[in-house]
Motif scaffolding. Structure first.
Motif, PDB file in Angstrom:
ATOM      1  N   PHE A  58     -24.589  48.258 -40.172  1.00 44.34           N
ATOM      2  CA  PHE A  58     -23.041  48.723 -39.717  1.00 44.34           C
ATOM      3  C   PHE A  58     -22.439  48.603 -39.052  1.00 44.34           C
ATOM      4  CE2 PHE A  58     -25.947  53.705 -39.789  1.00 44.34           C
ATOM      5  CZ  PHE A  58     -26.534  53.614 -41.328  1.00 44.34           C
ATOM      6  N   ALA A  75     -19.543  53.737 -39.508  1.00 38.96           N
ATOM      7  CA  ALA A  75     -20.893  53.418 -40.840  1.00 38.96           C
ATOM      8  C   ALA A  75     -22.143  54.986 -40.619  1.00 38.96           C
ATOM      9  CB  ALA A  75     -21.434  51.996 -40.471  1.00 38.96           C
ATOM     10  N   GLU A  76     -22.113  55.118 -40.875  1.00 38.69           N
ATOM     11  CA  GLU A  76     -22.825  56.289 -41.318  1.00 38.69           C
ATOM     12  C   GLU A  76     -24.816  56.480 -41.910  1.00 38.69           C
ATOM     13  OE1 GLU A  76     -20.385  59.971 -40.188  1.00 38.69           O
ATOM     14  OE2 GLU A  76     -20.718  60.265 -42.007  1.00 38.69           O
ATOM     15  N   GLU A  77     -25.155  55.954 -43.526  1.00 42.90           N
ATOM     16  CA  GLU A  77     -25.890  56.130 -43.825  1.00 42.90           C
ATOM     17  C   GLU A  77     -25.946  54.714 -44.932  1.00 42.90           C
ATOM     18  OE1 GLU A  77     -26.241  59.605 -46.651  1.00 42.90           O
ATOM     19  OE2 GLU A  77     -24.564  59.737 -46.623  1.00 42.90           O
ATOM     20  N   VAL A  78     -27.678  54.321 -45.448  1.00 42.89           N
ATOM     21  CA  VAL A  78     -27.510  53.604 -46.094  1.00 42.89           C
ATOM     22  C   VAL A  78     -27.624  54.312 -47.678  1.00 42.89           C
ATOM     23  CG1 VAL A  78     -29.442  51.767 -47.274  1.00 42.89           C
ATOM     24  CG2 VAL A  78     -28.670  51.949 -44.970  1.00 42.89           C
ATOM     25  N   LEU A  79     -26.688  54.223 -48.968  1.00 37.96           N
ATOM     26  CA  LEU A  79     -26.023  55.010 -50.219  1.00 37.96           C
ATOM     27  C   LEU A  79     -27.875  54.523 -50.654  1.00 37.96           C
ATOM     28  CD1 LEU A  79     -22.555  55.175 -49.905  1.00 37.96           C
ATOM     29  CD2 LEU A  79     -24.175  56.829 -49.101  1.00 37.96           C
ATOM     30  N   THR A  80     -27.252  52.805 -51.081  1.00 35.38           N
ATOM     31  CA  THR A  80     -28.292  52.163 -52.157  1.00 35.38           C
ATOM     32  C   THR A  80     -28.215  51.166 -52.171  1.00 35.38           C
ATOM     33  OG1 THR A  80     -29.151  52.200 -54.168  1.00 35.38           O
ATOM     34  CG2 THR A  80     -26.785  51.799 -53.550  1.00 35.38           C
ATOM     35  N   VAL A 102     -23.066  51.264 -47.634  1.00 32.19           N
ATOM     36  CA  VAL A 102     -22.825  51.949 -46.571  1.00 32.19           C
ATOM     37  C   VAL A 102     -22.356  53.248 -46.421  1.00 32.19           C
ATOM     38  CG1 VAL A 102     -23.082  51.718 -44.059  1.00 32.19           C
ATOM     39  CG2 VAL A 102     -23.826  50.305 -44.612  1.00 32.19           C
ATOM     40  N   GLY A 103     -22.106  54.265 -46.488  1.00 31.88           N
ATOM     41  CA  GLY A 103     -21.343  55.194 -46.234  1.00 31.88           C
ATOM     42  C   GLY A 103     -20.760  55.409 -45.464  1.00 31.88           C
ATOM     43  N   CYS A 104     -19.642  55.387 -45.161  1.00 29.48           N
ATOM     44  CA  CYS A 104     -18.847  55.106 -44.410  1.00 29.48           C
ATOM     45  C   CYS A 104     -17.602  56.470 -43.329  1.00 29.48           C
ATOM     46  CB  CYS A 104     -17.988  54.135 -43.645  1.00 29.48           C
ATOM     47  SG  CYS A 104     -18.402  52.411 -44.021  1.00 29.48           S
ATOM     48  N   THR A 146     -21.525  58.578 -54.341  1.00 25.29           N
ATOM     49  CA  THR A 146     -20.873  59.149 -52.919  1.00 25.29           C
ATOM     50  C   THR A 146     -20.065  60.155 -52.847  1.00 25.29           C
ATOM     51  OG1 THR A 146     -20.740  56.522 -52.674  1.00 25.29           O
ATOM     52  CG2 THR A 146     -19.560  58.236 -51.267  1.00 25.29           C
ATOM     53  N   HIS A 149     -22.446  63.164 -52.523  1.00 25.91           N
ATOM     54  CA  HIS A 149     -22.801  63.681 -51.510  1.00 25.91           C
ATOM     55  C   HIS A 149     -21.831  64.711 -50.538  1.00 25.91           C
ATOM     56  CE1 HIS A 149     -25.807  60.955 -51.813  1.00 25.91           C
ATOM     57  NE2 HIS A 149     -26.376  61.322 -51.085  1.00 25.91           N
TER      58      HIS A 149
END
Length: 151
Positions: A58, A75-80, A102-104, A146, A149
């Motif tokens: 992150f 940075a909040e989550e691993v997307l893929t 990484v979804g930010c 992305t 979501h």
């Protein structure tokens, strides 16, 4: 994202390079950069780059995003995870990255090209689809994932 020595060698054997992509959505648009350096020079993709020794995923995503675009995000989550390989004229592998997307969450900034980004832009899903071959592989699929979501 690419620098000299992109191949990590362990005991003489080449290894894939771990890297991050910072995937930011703001006002139903994704942030893309036009790459200045190979691989994919001139093509549009998500900002990102190498993970530095000891750096958390992150933190790497937030740092690369800020360095390339001036945009601050959390940075909040691993997307893929994506496997990106580029082959040379002789069919040999020239670049091999394992890219953690990484979804930010956007915090501040509109974006300005810096570091190895030639240009920065915010794109709707339709605009990403319209880039065609001007976008790096998997950019449209990652944008679709992305934005699904953020409905």
């Amino acid at each position: 994202m690419s620098h000299a020595g992109d191949v990590v060698k362990s005991e003489g054997e080449p290894r894939p390079v771990p890297a991050v992509l910072a995937v930011v959505v703001h006002e139903r648009k994704v942030l893309l950069v036009q790459r200045s350096n190979p691989p994919d020079a001139g093509r549009w993709g998500f900002p990102g780059g190498h993970i530095e020794w000891g750096e958390r995923l992150f933190d790497a995503a937030e740092r690369e995003l800020l360095e390339e675009t001036g945009i601050e995000a959390c940075a909040e989550e691993v997307l893929t995870v994506l496997d990106m390989r580029a082959e040379g004229m002789a069919g040999n592998v020239e670049h091999h990255f394992v890219l953690v997307a990484v979804g930010c969450a956007w915090l501040a900034g509109s974006g300005a090209a810096a570091d190895d980004a030639r240009a920065v832009g915010w794109f709707t899903l339709e605009q990403v689809a319209g880039l065609g071959n001007d976008a790096s592989d998997d950019v449209l699929a990652l944008a679709e994932l992305t934005l699904s979501h953020h409905t």
